[in-house]
Design an enzyme around this catalytic site. Structure first.
Site, PDB file in Angstrom:
ATOM      1  NE  ARG A 160      -1.723  -5.341   1.134  1.00 29.41           N
ATOM      2  CZ  ARG A 160      -0.797  -5.201   2.085  1.00 29.41           C
ATOM      3  NH1 ARG A 160      -0.286  -6.270   2.668  1.00 29.41           N
ATOM      4  NH2 ARG A 160      -0.382  -4.011   2.437  1.00 29.41           N
ATOM      5  NE  ARG A 213       9.445  -7.636   7.970  1.00 29.01           N
ATOM      6  CZ  ARG A 213       9.138  -6.417   7.538  1.00 29.01           C
ATOM      7  NH1 ARG A 213       9.832  -5.367   7.941  1.00 29.01           N
ATOM      8  NH2 ARG A 213       8.130  -6.235   6.697  1.00 29.01           N
ATOM      9  CD  GLU A 282       6.185  -3.709   4.987  1.00 24.85           C
ATOM     10  OE1 GLU A 282       7.169  -2.963   4.833  1.00 24.85           O
ATOM     11  OE2 GLU A 282       6.114  -4.568   5.899  1.00 24.85           O
ATOM     12  CG  ASP A 316       2.706  -9.536   9.827  1.00 21.88           C
ATOM     13  OD1 ASP A 316       2.586 -10.755   9.615  1.00 21.88           O
ATOM     14  OD2 ASP A 316       2.887  -8.718   8.921  1.00 21.88           O
ATOM     15  CD  GLU A 517      -3.654 -12.876   3.912  1.00 21.23           C
ATOM     16  OE1 GLU A 517      -4.634 -12.126   3.995  1.00 21.23           O
ATOM     17  OE2 GLU A 517      -2.517 -12.521   4.222  1.00 21.23           O
TER      18      GLU A 517
HETATM   19  O1  LIG Z   1       2.028  -5.713   4.447  1.00 25.04           O
HETATM   20  C1  LIG Z   1       1.845  -6.141   5.755  1.00 25.04           C
HETATM   21  C2  LIG Z   1       2.579  -7.416   6.070  1.00 25.04           C
HETATM   22  O2  LIG Z   1       2.240  -8.372   5.050  1.00 25.04           O
HETATM   23  C3  LIG Z   1       2.895  -9.597   5.106  1.00 25.04           C
HETATM   24  O3  LIG Z   1       2.389 -10.410   6.129  1.00 25.04           O
HETATM   25  C4  LIG Z   1       1.281 -11.182   5.858  1.00 25.04           C
HETATM   26  O4  LIG Z   1       1.322 -11.795   4.568  1.00 25.04           O
HETATM   27  C5  LIG Z   1       2.439 -12.647   4.291  1.00 25.04           C
HETATM   28  C6  LIG Z   1       2.294 -13.178   2.895  1.00 25.04           C
HETATM   29  O5  LIG Z   1       1.218 -14.084   2.794  1.00 25.04           O
HETATM   30  C7  LIG Z   1       2.571 -13.756   5.345  1.00 25.04           C
HETATM   31  O6  LIG Z   1       3.792 -14.407   5.169  1.00 25.04           O
HETATM   32  C8  LIG Z   1       2.510 -13.157   6.760  1.00 25.04           C
HETATM   33  O7  LIG Z   1       2.455 -14.207   7.695  1.00 25.04           O
HETATM   34  C9  LIG Z   1       1.254 -12.300   6.884  1.00 25.04           C
HETATM   35  O8  LIG Z   1       1.123 -11.789   8.182  1.00 25.04           O
HETATM   36  C10 LIG Z   1       4.396  -9.460   5.318  1.00 25.04           C
HETATM   37  O9  LIG Z   1       4.991 -10.697   5.536  1.00 25.04           O
HETATM   38  C11 LIG Z   1       4.729  -8.531   6.448  1.00 25.04           C
HETATM   39  O10 LIG Z   1       6.097  -8.403   6.599  1.00 25.04           O
HETATM   40  C12 LIG Z   1       4.097  -7.207   6.137  1.00 25.04           C
HETATM   41  O11 LIG Z   1       4.450  -6.266   7.100  1.00 25.04           O
END
Ligand SMILES: OC[C@H]1O[C@H](O[C@H]2O[C@H](CO)[C@@H](O)[C@H](O)[C@H]2O)[C@H](O)[C@@H](O)[C@@H]1O
Length: 564
Positions: A160, A213, A282, A316, A517
């Site tokens: 995704r 951000r 998102e 997050d 992941e």
């Molecule tokens: O869509 C939800 C959140 O997804 C991302 O966060 C997570 O995936 C990222 C990519 O691997 C990673 O950088 C991050 O640490 C993960 O928690 C995104 O970065 C968030 O902003 C988003 O809300």
């Protein structure tokens, strides 16, 4: 956990939302109402791109037949999506990295075990799966896309996560360096710099809905590592203005916090703070649902800023940011001064000083060495606790503004998180033998070191940045910090963690055919769970960390790669 003041996050800047995002969020909500929550991923809808003008698409959407309660039939909804949108991810196209060769010269020379070497080459070949370039369609009609145009090819995390992410890119680059793919690594940095040129900071990810951000700031670390590997001084020189701009962003009004410490000195540190007070596009349907428990608009806006600021932290979500670990509405990220963020900015200051020195700019070099010393002292006085041998996040609880807090020991968060050990990664800390000895003992007894890796926290909350999940970046920073400290014992502890980590990845890969992941650090070969989306595969930073670990420690012929 100390109680923070909720006062400094209600006001503050909010960036503009594009009309396309506003419309796609309506589409996302309609999709949820029409298709139901099973297998629903809200991000899919904000990643779609238009086939024709927004106004034409909007009026076709308004014309869809609706029942008296406003819902659309599944057939009409699916037909509308097919007619008016290109699929999510179609605006990034596969591209073979220019510097990919199936077995690069000098690739992982210390990996001699044949089975592990064969697998390392497979992991290396995954760069081809994750490599993309922005399609010409985005350059022709940027207003049809939430994807932002970038000049050079990118490495995506996978599944995704169809776009480039900021802090993920650091570990992707570490892997690319092990794979000798220097041009691809430099191209990723060039792209991130172009985001600083346009928006003033590196975005969370290269999408229009991420402009509000950033993410943990590791651009300087990328430039530093590429420079020390390639000696490309021109690259270092070209990157420097962007690093200075990024340093300003993280020390600007919204991010910087002043603390009056126990010795009576004023210290300045930084916090996460998103320029947003609405649902994250998102995850809009999820955020609206979370906020529905709150009574008034001001409380909702406050929560939305906390949700976006937590996304800025990269963690997050986690109990680390919550007043009540079972209630996401109690997120208080903007009222916390995080240990790891300040370690990253300290590294940024050291890297800028180093790069300015090699490019011959002495004034900048001296200025940033001084800035680094000041931040190191601030971290010692606000975060460090000798009694626990850790750096602890600090919660802002006194006063009604974000300026001028007076330090109190009770405001340090004494819960154990892997982030409490991240300063070990920074040379200014890991070069101090006595300190390393103490931190290493505490890490050993912290409860974080589990059967197959370092846990994110000790709390099993169901959030993805908590127990029992282990994340690649956290393993890497702690292991590398221990390994580079100069202490034999610390290096052997680092190697032990890295070996177990490589095994978990290997066994899971052989079982499922994919890199994941996040992993469960209690069970060898099991991927992690929790959080707001289903477990993802790919996966950029995992591949990077496996290759970086194999590069650092090698793998001897007689060492078993299986779990037992
Ligand atoms: O869509 C939800 C959140 O997804 C991302 O966060 C997570 O995936 C990222 C990519 O691997 C990673 O950088 C991050 O640490 C993960 O928690 C995104 O970065 C968030 O902003 C988003 O809300």
């Amino acid at each position: 956990t100390p109680t923070p003041s909720p006062t400094c996050s209600n006001s503050g800047p909010v960036v503009r939302k594009t009309p396309l995002i506003t419309f796609l969020e309506i589409l996302q909500q309609t999709a949820l109402n029409t298709l139901g929550p099973k297998n629903f991923d809200p991000k899919l809808y904000v990643d779609l791109s238009l086939k024709s003008n927004l106004s034409i698409t909007q009026s076709a959407f308004d014309d869809l037949p609706r029942t008296p309660n406003g819902s659309v039939s599944v057939t009409d909804f699916n037909g509308f999506i097919q007619s008016y949108f290109n699929g999510a991810g179609e605006d990034l196209v596969y591209t073979e990295p220019v510097d990919f060769v199936s077995e690069p010269e000098g690739f992982l020379p210390e990996v001699v075990n044949r089975e592990v070497r064969a697998w390392a080459l497979e992991v290396h070949s995954l760069w081809k799966n994750l490599s993309r370039k922005v399609s010409d369609r985005v350059l022709d009609r940027p207003e049809f896309h939430t994807l932002l145009p970038l000049a050079k090819p990118v490495m995506i995390p996978g599944s995704r996560f169809r776009e480039v992410y900021y802090w993920d890119s650091y570990w992707v680059i570490r892997g690319l360096l092990a794979s000798k793919m220097y041009e691809t690594a430099k191209g990723i940095v060039t792209n991130l710099i172009s985001l600083i040129d346009e928006f003033g900071h590196v975005l969370n990810g290269a999408r229009a809905y991420y402009t509000n951000r950033s993410q943990p700031p590791l651009l300087s670390a990328m430039v530093y590592d590429i420079y020390t590997r390639t000696g490309d001084i021109d690259f270092a020189r070209k990157s420097s203005p962007a690093l200075l701009k990024e340093h300003k962003f993280w020390n600007s009004e919204i991010h910087s916090v002043r603390i009056h410490d126990a010795e009576g000195c004023n210290r300045t540190l930084s916090r996460y703070y998103a320029m947003w007070n609405k649902p994250r596009p998102e995850s809009s349907t999820i955020d609206i649902e979370t906020a529905s428990k709150l009574m008034n608009d001001s409380a909702k806006q406050h929560l939305y800023r906390e949700l976006a600021s937590t996304a800025e932290s990269g963690w997050d979500f986690s109990t680390r940011w919550m007043r009540n670990g079972s209630d996401l509405t109690t997120l208080a990220t903007t009222s916390i001064i995080p240990v790891d963020l300040n370690a990253f900015i300290l590294k940024m200051e050291l890297d800028i000083a180093f790069l300015a020195n090699v490019t011959g700019d002495c004034t900048i070099s001296v200025h940033f060495q001084e800035a680094a010393q000041a931040r190191k002292q601030a971290m010692n006085s606000v975060f460090w606790t000798a009694e626990m041998g850790q750096w602890l996040d600090y919660w802002l609880s006194n006063g009604t503004t974000c300026r001028g807090h007076t330090w109190e020991a009770s405001n340090q968060n004494r819960n154990i998180f892997a982030s409490n050990f991240v300063p070990l990664w920074i040379e200014l800390f890991n070069s101090d033998c006595t300190l390393v000895e103490q931190v290493m003992q505490d890490l050993r007894s912290s409860g974080l070191i589990r059967a197959v890796g370092i846990a994110t926290s000790l709390t099993n909350s169901g959030q993805q940045w908590d127990f029992p999940n282990g994340w690649a970046p956290l393993q890497h920073m702690i292991v590398e910090g221990l390994a580079r400290s100069g202490s034999k014992e610390a290096r052997s502890m680092a190697e032990d963690i890295a070996v177990r980590w490589i095994r978990i990845n290997y066994v899971a890969y052989k079982k499922s055919g994919a890199m994941h992941e996040k992993y469960d650090v209690e069970k060898c070969g099991e991927f992690g769970g929790g959080g707001e989306y289903i477990p993802q595969t790919g996966f950029g930073w995992w591949n990077g960390v496996v290759l970086a670990f194999l590069e650092e420690f090698g793998w001897p012929q007689d060492l078993n790669i299986d779990c037992n």
